[in-house]
Design a protein around this motif. Structure first.
Motif, PDB file in Angstrom:
ATOM      1  N   ALA A   3       0.815  -1.213   0.000  1.00  0.00           N
ATOM      2  CA  ALA A   3       0.000   0.000   0.000  1.00  0.00           C
ATOM      3  C   ALA A   3       0.850   1.265   0.000  1.00  0.00           C
ATOM      4  N   ARG A   4       1.859   1.271   0.853  1.00  0.00           N
ATOM      5  CA  ARG A   4       2.714   2.449   0.982  1.00  0.00           C
ATOM      6  C   ARG A   4       3.358   2.815  -0.358  1.00  0.00           C
ATOM      7  N   GLN A   5       3.864   1.805  -1.014  1.00  0.00           N
ATOM      8  CA  GLN A   5       4.562   2.021  -2.283  1.00  0.00           C
ATOM      9  C   GLN A   5       3.604   2.493  -3.389  1.00  0.00           C
ATOM     10  N   ILE A   6       2.398   1.934  -3.396  1.00  0.00           N
ATOM     11  CA  ILE A   6       1.421   2.315  -4.419  1.00  0.00           C
ATOM     12  C   ILE A   6       1.058   3.801  -4.281  1.00  0.00           C
ATOM     13  N   LEU A   7       0.785   4.219  -3.054  1.00  0.00           N
ATOM     14  CA  LEU A   7       0.449   5.633  -2.834  1.00  0.00           C
ATOM     15  C   LEU A   7       1.643   6.532  -3.144  1.00  0.00           C
ATOM     16  N   LYS A   8       2.812   6.067  -2.734  1.00  0.00           N
ATOM     17  CA  LYS A   8       4.027   6.868  -2.948  1.00  0.00           C
ATOM     18  C   LYS A   8       4.277   7.137  -4.432  1.00  0.00           C
ATOM     19  N   GLU A   9       4.169   6.087  -5.221  1.00  0.00           N
ATOM     20  CA  GLU A   9       4.402   6.250  -6.667  1.00  0.00           C
ATOM     21  C   GLU A   9       3.301   7.094  -7.310  1.00  0.00           C
ATOM     22  N   LEU A  25       2.768  12.129   5.807  1.00  0.00           N
ATOM     23  CA  LEU A  25       1.488  12.054   5.085  1.00  0.00           C
ATOM     24  C   LEU A  25       0.863  10.670   5.246  1.00  0.00           C
ATOM     25  N   PHE A  26       1.673   9.662   5.001  1.00  0.00           N
ATOM     26  CA  PHE A  26       1.171   8.275   5.000  1.00  0.00           C
ATOM     27  C   PHE A  26       0.638   7.852   6.366  1.00  0.00           C
ATOM     28  N   SER A  27       1.218   8.435   7.411  1.00  0.00           N
ATOM     29  CA  SER A  27       0.811   8.052   8.772  1.00  0.00           C
ATOM     30  C   SER A  27      -0.650   8.412   9.063  1.00  0.00           C
ATOM     31  N   HIS A  28      -1.240   9.262   8.226  1.00  0.00           N
ATOM     32  CA  HIS A  28      -2.639   9.645   8.437  1.00  0.00           C
ATOM     33  C   HIS A  28      -3.628   8.753   7.681  1.00  0.00           C
ATOM     34  N   PHE A  29      -3.097   7.832   6.884  1.00  0.00           N
ATOM     35  CA  PHE A  29      -3.974   6.914   6.148  1.00  0.00           C
ATOM     36  C   PHE A  29      -4.143   5.614   6.922  1.00  0.00           C
ATOM     37  N   VAL A  53      -8.108   3.831  -3.876  1.00  0.00           N
ATOM     38  CA  VAL A  53      -8.246   2.411  -4.201  1.00  0.00           C
ATOM     39  C   VAL A  53      -6.889   1.785  -4.517  1.00  0.00           C
ATOM     40  N   LEU A  54      -6.559   0.713  -3.812  1.00  0.00           N
ATOM     41  CA  LEU A  54      -5.317  -0.028  -4.043  1.00  0.00           C
ATOM     42  C   LEU A  54      -5.546  -1.194  -5.002  1.00  0.00           C
ATOM     43  N   SER A  55      -6.653  -1.907  -4.783  1.00  0.00           N
ATOM     44  CA  SER A  55      -6.982  -3.043  -5.659  1.00  0.00           C
ATOM     45  C   SER A  55      -8.489  -3.217  -5.666  1.00  0.00           C
ATOM     46  N   GLY A  56      -8.980  -3.857  -6.717  1.00  0.00           N
ATOM     47  CA  GLY A  56     -10.413  -4.085  -6.840  1.00  0.00           C
ATOM     48  C   GLY A  56     -11.121  -2.931  -7.539  1.00  0.00           C
ATOM     49  N   CYS A  57     -12.420  -2.930  -7.467  1.00  0.00           N
ATOM     50  CA  CYS A  57     -13.225  -1.930  -8.184  1.00  0.00           C
ATOM     51  C   CYS A  57     -14.453  -1.557  -7.367  1.00  0.00           C
ATOM     52  N   CYS A  99     -18.655  -2.037  -3.221  1.00  0.00           N
ATOM     53  CA  CYS A  99     -17.573  -2.763  -3.895  1.00  0.00           C
ATOM     54  C   CYS A  99     -18.110  -3.735  -4.934  1.00  0.00           C
ATOM     55  N   ILE A 100     -17.669  -3.583  -6.171  1.00  0.00           N
ATOM     56  CA  ILE A 100     -18.066  -4.493  -7.246  1.00  0.00           C
ATOM     57  C   ILE A 100     -17.278  -5.796  -7.119  1.00  0.00           C
ATOM     58  N   THR A 101     -16.038  -5.680  -6.644  1.00  0.00           N
ATOM     59  CA  THR A 101     -15.192  -6.855  -6.397  1.00  0.00           C
ATOM     60  C   THR A 101     -14.604  -6.714  -4.998  1.00  0.00           C
ATOM     61  N   ASP A 102     -13.937  -7.767  -4.492  1.00  0.00           N
ATOM     62  CA  ASP A 102     -13.137  -7.593  -3.282  1.00  0.00           C
ATOM     63  C   ASP A 102     -12.198  -6.420  -3.524  1.00  0.00           C
ATOM     64  N   ALA A 103     -11.913  -5.675  -2.478  1.00  0.00           N
ATOM     65  CA  ALA A 103     -11.111  -4.465  -2.692  1.00  0.00           C
ATOM     66  C   ALA A 103     -10.282  -4.105  -1.471  1.00  0.00           C
ATOM     67  N   GLU A 104      -9.191  -3.418  -1.721  1.00  0.00           N
ATOM     68  CA  GLU A 104      -8.352  -2.843  -0.668  1.00  0.00           C
ATOM     69  C   GLU A 104      -8.260  -1.353  -0.898  1.00  0.00           C
ATOM     70  N   VAL A 105      -8.423  -0.596   0.161  1.00  0.00           N
ATOM     71  CA  VAL A 105      -8.334   0.863   0.029  1.00  0.00           C
ATOM     72  C   VAL A 105      -7.506   1.459   1.166  1.00  0.00           C
ATOM     73  N   LEU A 106      -6.953   2.630   0.912  1.00  0.00           N
ATOM     74  CA  LEU A 106      -6.433   3.483   1.981  1.00  0.00           C
ATOM     75  C   LEU A 106      -7.447   4.596   2.164  1.00  0.00           C
ATOM     76  N   TYR A 107      -7.692   4.994   3.404  1.00  0.00           N
ATOM     77  CA  TYR A 107      -8.617   6.104   3.593  1.00  0.00           C
ATOM     78  C   TYR A 107      -8.035   7.129   4.555  1.00  0.00           C
TER      79      TYR A 107
END
Lengths: 192, 192
Positions: A3-9, A25-29, A53-57, A99-107
DNA sequence: TTTAGAATGTGATTTACATCACGTAGCTAC
DNA sequence: GTAGCTACGTGATGTAAATCACATTCTAAA
């Protein structure tokens, strides 16, 4: 990729942050996983967070007269979603997100985003560009709605998100295009 | 009220600037007056500026097949307008902007806006909120397009901008609503 | 004042799409 | 297994709005 890397990029595409700045910044997610069909925001809820959104839809949608569904947005990986009108105006949700599919999110909470934007000029820069991208996408879709017929919009959508064709049921694509599922079916089958 | 004061009060609604900060920001804007019918941005033009309306009314529109016109925005006093897609992506204009009435605007270059946002955190804050407001308005209009019929959208528009009814010709209102002028005329006369 | 061009109203016809109705295939649960 | 639900296809019918055609009013320029 974590997750960290996805948001960072994602942020690095428009904004330069030092490692420390990003960590702050990341510490607040917070991370959340959802199962297919789970509800993220329900109409009438208090809205405090926005979602990356990290994965899913996910889909953000509006129900009219308890009958007709209109999809405002399919939220795919690296897209942000929330009921922004409710989030910024501190009103109750007028749309639903699930969620249309299983999903992972940062909020992140609205309060924390505003705090970080205030503390960190670069964060404000990033969120300006994020909002800007959303604004341009929304304008483009509006123009497409006025300018193109259903068939052209359907082809435009599949060109933009080829994954959608296999990922989401056709009646949801119809709800995004703003036509009945029957019309989309006929269009799609007459097409070839 | 003079141009400086109008912009100052507009910004003060969301962002606190010192007198010096505002002076610096304001020094990057230029004043321009237009006559009714004058063109601000023409399709195919290079787009370098965005425009803040002081008085009068502009329209941002798209011409399809050299025939049908769709109005994306009526720009009234204290609204911002430009071909933002072209401005941010450094592409040629795909829409037109012209003046429905005589008008006065302040304009700033894309380069200067980015420079000031970089130099002055509070400016970045203001432009984030400005863009945010545009995003919310655009989303709301999109939802209205999908959800409401023509009559409801017509009434919604007049409720939001009562001035429009006397200010702009009906065929332009039709072009904003995305219906033919004939349909709007019938709707409007059947209505009472 | 005359004239030409917009802006607007209104009828007749066509068309895209919604809606209703019904059918089948496929998935999930017990 | 089979019972029930969801997705999807397809015909019949109704309807809102586009389109075409022409008339009228208003406005601005010659």
């Amino acid at each position: 990729m974590d997750a960290r890397q996805i948001l960072k990029e994602h942020i690095a595409k428009t904004t330069s942050l030092t490692e420390d700045q990003f960590d702050y910044l990341f510490s607040h997610f917070k991370l959340q996983t959802y199962k297919k069909g789970q509800v993220v925001i329900r109409e009438g809820d208090k809205v405090d967070h926005e979602y990356f959104v990290l994965s899913g839809c996910l889909k953000a949608f509006f129900i009219n007269d308890e009958i007709k569904m209109y999809i405002l947005q399919f939220a795919m990986p690296t897209w942000w979603t929330s009921d922004y009108a409710a989030l910024y105006n501190q009103t109750r949700a007028s749309i639903n997100i699930d969620c249309i599919t299983d999903a992972e999110v940062l909020y992140i909470s609205n309060q924390d985003r505003e705090k970080i934007c205030d503390e960190l000029h670069q964060a404000e820069h990033f969120f300006r560009w994020r909002t800007n991208r959303g604004y341009l996408a929304s304008q483009k879709r509006l123009l497409s709605f006025m300018n193109n017929d259903t068939k052209a919009r359907y082809e435009e959508l599949l060109k933009l998100y080829p994954q959608l064709y296999n990922l989401v049921p056709k009646h949801l694509i119809a709800a995004y295009l703003g036509v009945s599922r029957e019309t989309l079916s006929r269009l799609y089958n007459a097409h070839k």
